[in-house]
Design a protein around this motif. Structure first.
Motif, short mmCIF file in Angstrom:
data_model
loop_
_atom_site.label_atom_id
_atom_site.label_comp_id
_atom_site.label_asym_id
_atom_site.label_seq_id
_atom_site.Cartn_x
_atom_site.Cartn_y
_atom_site.Cartn_z
N ASP A 185 -1.29 -2.25 -4.34
CA ASP A 185 -1.56 -0.88 -4.02
C ASP A 185 -0.47 0.19 -4.19
O ASP A 185 -0.03 0.77 -3.35
CB ASP A 185 -2.63 -0.73 -2.89
CG ASP A 185 -4.13 -0.77 -3.15
OD1 ASP A 185 -4.42 -1.37 -4.25
OD2 ASP A 185 -4.90 -0.56 -2.40
N HIS A 231 -3.89 -4.27 2.24
CA HIS A 231 -5.44 -3.74 1.92
C HIS A 231 -5.86 -2.86 3.06
O HIS A 231 -6.54 -1.98 2.92
CB HIS A 231 -6.21 -4.81 1.55
CG HIS A 231 -7.26 -4.66 0.93
ND1 HIS A 231 -7.54 -3.73 0.15
CD2 HIS A 231 -8.81 -5.48 1.09
CE1 HIS A 231 -8.99 -3.79 -0.33
NE2 HIS A 231 -9.48 -4.56 0.32
N HIS A 256 -4.41 -1.42 5.47
CA HIS A 256 -3.55 -0.30 5.80
C HIS A 256 -3.24 -0.39 7.39
O HIS A 256 -2.74 0.69 7.96
CB HIS A 256 -4.09 1.01 5.47
CG HIS A 256 -4.03 1.08 4.01
ND1 HIS A 256 -3.99 2.62 3.46
CD2 HIS A 256 -4.11 0.23 3.07
CE1 HIS A 256 -4.06 2.45 2.04
NE2 HIS A 256 -4.31 0.97 1.91
N ASP A 294 0.71 -1.27 -0.17
CA ASP A 294 -0.03 -0.04 -0.03
C ASP A 294 0.88 1.18 -0.03
O ASP A 294 0.74 2.14 0.80
CB ASP A 294 -0.95 0.15 1.04
CG ASP A 294 -1.97 -1.23 1.00
OD1 ASP A 294 -2.72 -0.82 0.43
OD2 ASP A 294 -1.69 -2.25 1.47
ZN ZN Z 1 -4.38 0.08 -0.30
#
Ligand code: ZN
Length: 249
Positions: free
Chosen positions: A37, A149, A151, A8
């Motif tokens: 991400d 996902h 975080h 992320d």
């Molecule tokens: Zn993310």
């Protein structure tokens, strides 16, 4: 083997640079993996991809990556996230787009599986409870899962090899890994656990019999948040996305 796992990043170049410097200082020979991400939310998608390519970082596609290249529809995102995806689509270079398009959904590397959300639903499922962690642990072909996902850094693990997984308290010391462990590596570019510092995980994969899976240690790294925010303001990304970085939310 020493592996640094990042997730992320969300196009936050100052945060990625700070994390790579911390990896180089802590584990200079580490292989670097990511759990998706790479883009979305922040202002440096092409620069982040270029740096990951330079460093030979390998990993998987996240939902924001998928939306940026049209694999999924950004209509399913909240308005601020969707606006950032539309901006990202307008600036991605052909090379960046191709790199994102070629990311796999899920990958197995020795004892570890990499996925963004969960093995059952790589783009969307949040592994945020022991029940979801257990259900996903049963489907794994490897003892370890690295994912992102949410975080939020998190560890679900089994206390004994045959037992179910449950939430384990994370602290700054290395945590030894048992048979099944689901390791949420937290977020480099938009942490949401109340700590605005960038997050990554150092996995020391041991060759010693009995502790073969080694240990995981979560690291937090301060970075120039105001630099990221200034770059976002310059390209008119939503104010809500700019503000939240200061609070780690
Ligand atoms: Zn993310």
């Amino acid at each position: 083997m020493t592996v640094a796992v990042i997730s992320d990043i969300h196009a936050n170049l100052p945060a990625l640079r700070a994390v790579l410097a911390d990896i180089d200082a802590t584990a200079p020979n580490a292989t670097i993996w990511h759990t998706g991400d790479i883009v979305g939310y922040n202002a440096h998608p092409n620069e982040v991809i270029e740096l990951l390519r330079e460093r030979g970082v390998i990993g998987v596609m996240g939902n924001h990556d998928a939306a940026a290249v049209g694999v999924i529809d950004a209509l399913d995102f909240n308005p601020a996230a969707a606006a950032a995806i539309a901006w990202t689509q307008s600036v991605l270079t052909p090379l960046s787009r191709e790199w994102l398009e070629n990311l796999p959904r899920i990958v197995e590397l020795g004892d570890a599986t990499l996925v963004h959300g969960s093995p059952s639903d790589p783009f969307w499922e949040y592994i945020d409870s022991a029940e979801r962690a257990s259900a996903n642990a049963e489907t794994l072909k490897t003892p370890l899962l690295f994912h992102g996902h949410t975080h939020r850094p998190r560890l679900f693990a089994a206390s004994d090899p045959a037992g179910p997984v449950h939430a384990i308290h994370i602290n700054v010391a290395p945590i030894s890994l048992s048979k099944h462990a689901l390791i949420n590596v937290g977020s480099v570019g938009q942490p949401r656990d109340g700590d605005p510092r960038a997050c990554w995980v150092l996995w020391e994969h041991s060759d010693v019999e009995g502790s073969r899976l080694g240990s995981a240690m979560w690291r937090r790294v301060p970075y120039a948040i105001s630099e990221t925010q200034a770059a976002m303001r310059a390209v008119h990304l939503p104010e809500r996305l700019i503000e939240r970085l200061a609070h780690g939310e």
